[in-house]
Each structure stands twice: as structure tokens, then as C-alpha cells.
Scaffold this motif. Sequence first.
Motif, mmCIF file in Angstrom:
data_model
loop_
_atom_site.group_PDB
_atom_site.id
_atom_site.type_symbol
_atom_site.label_atom_id
_atom_site.label_comp_id
_atom_site.label_asym_id
_atom_site.label_seq_id
_atom_site.Cartn_x
_atom_site.Cartn_y
_atom_site.Cartn_z
ATOM 1 N N GLU A 1 0.823 -1.215 0.000
ATOM 2 C CA GLU A 1 0.000 0.000 0.000
ATOM 3 C C GLU A 1 0.855 1.262 0.000
ATOM 4 O O GLU A 1 1.840 1.370 0.722
ATOM 5 C CB GLU A 1 -0.899 -0.002 1.230
ATOM 6 C CG GLU A 1 -1.747 1.248 1.382
ATOM 7 C CD GLU A 1 -2.521 1.271 2.689
ATOM 8 O OE1 GLU A 1 -3.297 2.221 2.899
ATOM 9 O OE2 GLU A 1 -2.330 0.338 3.495
ATOM 10 N N GLU A 2 0.463 2.233 -0.813
ATOM 11 C CA GLU A 2 1.142 3.519 -0.847
ATOM 12 C C GLU A 2 0.373 4.521 0.017
ATOM 13 O O GLU A 2 -0.835 4.655 -0.106
ATOM 14 C CB GLU A 2 1.237 4.055 -2.283
ATOM 15 C CG GLU A 2 2.240 3.351 -3.155
ATOM 16 C CD GLU A 2 2.418 4.035 -4.497
ATOM 17 O OE1 GLU A 2 3.433 3.784 -5.151
ATOM 18 O OE2 GLU A 2 1.532 4.822 -4.879
ATOM 19 N N PHE A 3 1.105 5.206 0.869
ATOM 20 C CA PHE A 3 0.510 6.250 1.697
ATOM 21 C C PHE A 3 0.711 7.594 0.999
ATOM 22 O O PHE A 3 1.802 7.884 0.514
ATOM 23 C CB PHE A 3 1.159 6.258 3.078
ATOM 24 C CG PHE A 3 1.010 4.960 3.819
ATOM 25 C CD1 PHE A 3 -0.084 4.718 4.624
ATOM 26 C CD2 PHE A 3 1.973 3.963 3.697
ATOM 27 C CE1 PHE A 3 -0.223 3.521 5.307
ATOM 28 C CE2 PHE A 3 1.852 2.762 4.374
ATOM 29 C CZ PHE A 3 0.739 2.547 5.179
ATOM 30 N N ILE A 4 -0.337 8.410 0.942
ATOM 31 C CA ILE A 4 -0.264 9.717 0.303
ATOM 32 C C ILE A 4 -0.157 10.773 1.393
ATOM 33 O O ILE A 4 -1.005 10.850 2.286
ATOM 34 C CB ILE A 4 -1.502 9.982 -0.580
ATOM 35 C CG1 ILE A 4 -1.608 8.902 -1.665
ATOM 36 C CG2 ILE A 4 -1.419 11.366 -1.211
ATOM 37 C CD1 ILE A 4 -2.851 9.020 -2.524
ATOM 38 N N LYS B 1 3.579 13.219 -6.426
ATOM 39 C CA LYS B 1 2.288 13.356 -7.096
ATOM 40 C C LYS B 1 1.992 14.792 -7.532
ATOM 41 O O LYS B 1 1.516 15.012 -8.642
ATOM 42 C CB LYS B 1 1.150 12.879 -6.177
ATOM 43 C CG LYS B 1 1.166 11.368 -5.912
ATOM 44 C CD LYS B 1 -0.004 10.940 -5.058
ATOM 45 C CE LYS B 1 -1.335 11.108 -5.769
ATOM 46 N NZ LYS B 1 -1.478 10.193 -6.908
ATOM 47 N N THR C 1 3.051 16.968 -2.463
ATOM 48 C CA THR C 1 2.295 15.751 -2.199
ATOM 49 C C THR C 1 3.096 14.578 -2.735
ATOM 50 O O THR C 1 3.474 14.560 -3.904
ATOM 51 C CB THR C 1 0.908 15.792 -2.870
ATOM 52 O OG1 THR C 1 0.202 16.957 -2.421
ATOM 53 C CG2 THR C 1 0.091 14.566 -2.491
ATOM 54 N N TYR C 2 3.357 13.617 -1.862
ATOM 55 C CA TYR C 2 4.186 12.486 -2.255
ATOM 56 C C TYR C 2 3.568 11.181 -1.748
ATOM 57 O O TYR C 2 2.638 11.180 -0.936
ATOM 58 C CB TYR C 2 5.609 12.642 -1.722
ATOM 59 C CG TYR C 2 5.748 12.484 -0.230
ATOM 60 C CD1 TYR C 2 6.136 11.262 0.333
ATOM 61 C CD2 TYR C 2 5.476 13.547 0.633
ATOM 62 C CE1 TYR C 2 6.247 11.113 1.701
ATOM 63 C CE2 TYR C 2 5.591 13.406 2.001
ATOM 64 C CZ TYR C 2 5.972 12.183 2.534
ATOM 65 O OH TYR C 2 6.074 12.037 3.896
ATOM 66 N N THR C 3 4.089 10.074 -2.241
ATOM 67 C CA THR C 3 3.648 8.755 -1.781
ATOM 68 C C THR C 3 4.828 8.019 -1.161
ATOM 69 O O THR C 3 5.985 8.224 -1.549
ATOM 70 C CB THR C 3 3.080 7.906 -2.931
ATOM 71 O OG1 THR C 3 4.104 7.683 -3.910
ATOM 72 C CG2 THR C 3 1.902 8.614 -3.591
ATOM 73 N N SER C 4 4.519 7.171 -0.213
ATOM 74 C CA SER C 4 5.559 6.379 0.448
ATOM 75 C C SER C 4 5.041 4.977 0.718
ATOM 76 O O SER C 4 3.864 4.789 1.039
ATOM 77 C CB SER C 4 5.980 7.041 1.763
ATOM 78 O OG SER C 4 6.880 6.212 2.476
ATOM 79 N N GLU C 5 5.932 3.999 0.590
ATOM 80 C CA GLU C 5 5.600 2.612 0.903
ATOM 81 C C GLU C 5 6.212 2.162 2.226
ATOM 82 O O GLU C 5 6.101 0.997 2.604
ATOM 83 C CB GLU C 5 6.099 1.685 -0.216
ATOM 84 C CG GLU C 5 5.460 1.933 -1.569
ATOM 85 C CD GLU C 5 5.992 1.005 -2.643
ATOM 86 O OE1 GLU C 5 6.686 0.034 -2.281
ATOM 87 O OE2 GLU C 5 5.728 1.249 -3.825
ATOM 88 N N ARG D 1 4.441 3.444 9.967
ATOM 89 C CA ARG D 1 4.292 4.855 9.639
ATOM 90 C C ARG D 1 4.667 5.758 10.805
ATOM 91 O O ARG D 1 5.143 6.865 10.588
ATOM 92 C CB ARG D 1 2.843 5.153 9.205
ATOM 93 C CG ARG D 1 2.445 4.523 7.885
ATOM 94 C CD ARG D 1 3.384 4.876 6.754
ATOM 95 N NE ARG D 1 3.435 6.312 6.502
ATOM 96 C CZ ARG D 1 4.437 6.903 5.876
ATOM 97 N NH1 ARG D 1 5.465 6.218 5.441
ATOM 98 N NH2 ARG D 1 4.412 8.211 5.673
#
Length: 298
Positions: free
Chosen positions: A139-142, A237, A258-262, A266
Motif C-alpha cells: 500500500e502507498e501512503f499519500i 504526485k 504531495t508524495y507517496t511512500s511505501e 508509519r
Amino acid sequence: MKREFVLSIIISLIFLSLGFALLHFELIGYGLSFFVFLPFALGYILGKSTFKSISLWGLIISLAIFFILLLAGELEGMVCILLAMPLILIAIGLGAFVKYLIKKNRNKDNQDNLIKSSILPLFLFLTFAFIETELTKNEEFIIEVKSEIVLPYSPIQVYETIKSVDTLDAEKPFLMKLDLPIPQKCVLEEEKVGGIRICYFEGGKIVEKITELERGKLLKMDVIDYQLTGRKWLGFKEAIYLFDELEKGQTKMTRITTYTSELYPRFYWKPLEKIGIEQEHEYVFRNLKKDLKNNYGG
């Protein structure tokens, strides 16, 4: 003692290399299995062997070799490795402590065979890693990070200075002095909705497409491509600049990334990611102040 030392290095390198290979081929995610269970297993296996501390020294040397290879092969950066180290070392320490407690409470002190004692932890690591990957689906967290700065210039002056930057050259924040990506210049190809803006970094670039544009008020862009060394766990993003006119000829500029992280857990990674993005913003702000002063005085 020599055999114990060599075996500890070999076992550590096998575990670490296997874990990273599974990550590289996206068979497992950047989660608890890699950052917590894998180092915990190594700490447990090598924590209190026949020759006590000699196996831990083998583990330390193996970690150093592994991380040097990651850096030399540009598979990960120094900042990523340093930020991960506290979590990894704590997990290793917990594994060694659990092993110590188990051996302390045994009726008799059986001698460990490192090879045999590593088989079950290796199997458990692989099982846990694949189950975790299946449950989370990587899952990618935004996440959105916002930074603000007040400048003694008009919104148009600030906008014109930030939209395209020939050379970024300012004092670097701490993480950039290590190896956080350093932006070199940003080129705006067309100043219109749909126009492309490319920011070049040492070791890569980020390509942005303008989605909303109001001169002196708003510059909003989607990231359509990015190429940075390592960092497969990180994605970008959106990039937004807001320009708000204040009293006395001042402007408040807001930078939103705004970025995504795996990465997870968290609770550990999110604050560190935020610090990294904020340092990128701070570098851009420092250069912006310098350029505004050179262009308009003050």
C-alpha cells in the motif's frame, strides 16, 4: 573463534542480501518484515553464541559491507540508510536480548550451531514477509507537506522568480550535506496550463505538468515523471505554489508537496519523511530569497 566469526558474517550477508533482493524485485514491501523482523532474527541468531560477542562483531561488519555496497551501487542513498539505522539497531538489540533471556533460563547451556539455528528464523522471515505483502498489497501512503515563507516583495515578483530557476545555489540544510537530492535548476518550457516544468537534481530529475496557473496567485503542477537514485519507495504526485499578498508589499508563499511512500511502520517513517521534504523546501526558500535580492534589491 575464527569459524564462529566467519559464519556470523556469512549468515548476516545472506539474510541482508536476500531481504534486499526481495525488495528490489518487489516480492516484499518496505515494512515490518524488512525493517524489524529481519534484523530481530539476526540479533536473535547471533546475540549470544558460543563465543559471546564475536558473532555480533560479525553482524556489525556485515552491516557495514552491505550498506557500502548499496551506496556504491547507487541502490540507496546515505540519508535513507542513516534514517533506517536506529530502527534496525533497536530490532537487532531486541533479538539479542530475547536470545539472552532464553539461554539464561535454560536448565543447561546448550551450544548453538549457527547454521542450524538460522534455518527457522530464515523460514519465519520469508513466511512473515510474504504474508505481510499479501495483506498490505504494498500500500502507498499519500502525504502532504506544507511550508510557508513571508517575503518583502510583491506576488508577481515572487512568482516570476520561482517559476523558472537557472541555478539553485544556497546554503544546504543538514540532510543535503549528506545526500538528500539537491535541485540544480528548474526550467519552465511553456507558461500555460499543460506546460512542462523540469527540475534537475544531482542524479535525476522531476518532470511536472501545469494543471492550474494564475500569475502571482497560483502555480499547480502534477508530477508526471521522476528519476532519482534509489528511493523506489518514494513517489511524487503534486507540487503547488500559492502566493498571498499581505500588507506593506509583502507576500506569503506556500509550497506544498504531495508524495507517496511505501515505508512502514508509519509512526517511525512519517516524521522523518516530513523532515526530508521540509529541508528540500528550505533550500528552495533560501535560494529564492537570494535571487529576489539580486533581481529587485532589498
